[in-house]
Design an enzyme around this catalytic site. Structure first.
Site, PDB file in Angstrom:
ATOM      1  N   ARG A  61      97.595  92.557 -32.415  1.00 47.88           N
ATOM      2  CA  ARG A  61      97.067  92.632 -31.390  1.00 47.88           C
ATOM      3  C   ARG A  61      96.139  91.062 -31.535  1.00 47.88           C
ATOM      4  O   ARG A  61      96.440  90.517 -32.795  1.00 47.88           O
ATOM      5  CB  ARG A  61      95.439  92.723 -32.130  1.00 47.88           C
TER       6      ARG A  61
ATOM      7  N   HIS B 126      89.394  92.226 -32.718  1.00 48.09           N
ATOM      8  CA  HIS B 126      89.341  93.601 -32.497  1.00 48.09           C
ATOM      9  C   HIS B 126      87.847  93.330 -31.251  1.00 48.09           C
ATOM     10  O   HIS B 126      88.779  94.283 -30.264  1.00 48.09           O
ATOM     11  CB  HIS B 126      88.867  94.294 -32.992  1.00 48.09           C
TER      12      HIS B 126
ATOM     13  N   TYR C 113      90.973  88.958 -42.806  1.00 45.00           N
ATOM     14  CA  TYR C 113      91.289  90.323 -43.566  1.00 45.00           C
ATOM     15  C   TYR C 113      93.012  89.225 -42.895  1.00 45.00           C
ATOM     16  O   TYR C 113      94.579  90.765 -43.054  1.00 45.00           O
ATOM     17  CB  TYR C 113      90.975  91.236 -42.846  1.00 45.00           C
TER      18      TYR C 113
END
Length: 376
Positions: free
Chosen positions: A273, A277, A286
């Protein structure tokens, strides 16, 4: 039509000595290398015409343009939220184009590329994220179910649908989409048990994009995800999810196996990805920027473009035409979104059940009475 900066850059692999070094990947089915070289696989032969290759490129390029435009619309306050598929175009287009006319897809909330292959109007997807409806397409006519936000629930829906296919003696299959994080959900594992027990004609297509929101895959599983299928009694296969040809070949084979009565298959599409998200997520908190740069070297669209260019199957005129079509699509999406009429407040009561119930009718009447009080 301004897109978020992180959505715009596409790395086009350059052949020769100056080619960047790619990080190692696990063993997986691959028919097109990140540099655009066509390779063969002993178990998954694929015969595609030049026209089909160009069509796959067009699919992915236009789906990405749709995605970029929708992200920009959300940033400008026109959509409540948007779940980007940036980087996952090959996985979705390849799987969608592998489906037969009678097969049924069960998506999550990110399968815009699959929706495209099932001829769902992008505006009918966007209306959901704008809050106008629950999805404006007919799932039966399009053979593409409505989006499912509850993580993993669509796997149970697909399995139940597949068991219905068995009872109807139909030559069709169900294709359930899920992410790597969903494999930790109880509903997903329950669907595996039911599908295996009844040899249901269903294929579970997992897009392992490396993160369940912020949780990396190494915290999700001690073994590669495709190996989990063996514990339930059906085969699993890992495919390069950024290789549209490999995804097409593997998914075709799994769906054919399901239709002939051999039961379910689990496909792990190993991808990434490249965006957030959803538009409410900040992936810089992160994951490292260097990781994203490494995966840009495997960009699925640049990969197929390199193959088409080097092989002489497509030239500058073709790519320019696709870009122009993308511009037209972006204009249509923006205009259609801004012109969407607001739904009536009572619409929320109209499609809860196939037939109106006394309880829902009473709630609708109470809603109308409450709002009439403001008018008085």
């Amino acid at each position: 039509m301004t897109a978020a900066p992180e959505m715009q850059e596409i790395v086009d692999p350059v052949p020769g000595a100056g080619e960047p070094h790619l990080p190692a990947q696990p063993d997986l089915v691959q028919l097109l290398t990140p540099e655009g070289e066509r390779v063969e696989h002993p178990d998954y032969a694929l015969d595609v015409t030049d026209e089909e290759l160009c069509s796959l490129y067009r699919d992915m390029a236009l789906v990405r343009r749709w995605d970029v435009e929708a992200t920009a619309l959300q940033r400008q306050g026109e959509l409540g939220i948007w779940a980007s598929l940036l980087g996952q175009e090959a996985a979705q287009v390849g799987a969608g184009r592998a489906m037969g006319t009678g097969d049924m897809a069960f998506p999550t909330y990110r399968e815009h590329g699959v929706a495209w292959t099932r001829d769902v109007d992008p505006l009918h997807v966007i209306s959901l994220f704008r809050g106008n409806d629950l999805g404006g397409w007919d799932p039966v006519a399009r053979r593409f179910n409505l989006y499912t936000v509850v993580i993993g629930a669509q796997c149970l829906h697909a399995t139940g649908y597949a068991m219905g296919i068995q009872r109807d003696d139909a030559e069709a299959a169900a294709l359930a989409f899920l992410g790597d994080g969903a494999t930790s959900q109880g509903e997903v594992n329950e669907s595996f048990i039911w599908a295996a027990t009844f040899s249901a004609p269903v294929v579970f297509f997992c897009q392992n994009n490396q993160y369940a929101i912020s949780v990396p895959i190494e915290r999700q599983s001690r073994v590669p995800l495709f190996q989990r299928a063996a514990g339930f009694g059906f085969p699993g296969v890992r495919v390069d999810g950024n290789d549209v040809l490999a995804v097409l070949a593997v998914t075709r084979a799994a769906l054919a196996r399901a239709r002939e009565g051999s039961g379910p298959t689990f496909i792990e599409a190993f991808t990434y990805r490249m965006g957030a998200h959803t538009t409410s997520d900040d992936p810089t908190r992160y994951r490292l920027a260097g990781e994203l740069e490494e995966w840009k070297l495997r960009d699925p669209i640049a990969r197929l473009k390199a193959h088409l260019s080097r092989s002489g199957k497509a030239g500058p005129e073709f790519f320019a035409a696709v870009d122009a079509e993308g511009d037209e699509l972006a204009v249509r999406i923006r205009k259609g979104t801004l012109e969407m009429p607001d739904p009536a407040g009572t619409d929320m009561f109209d499609h809860v059940y196939a037939e109106q119930t006394e309880e829902i009718a009473a709630q609708r009447a109470e809603f109308l009475s409450y709002h009439e009080g403001f008018e008085q």
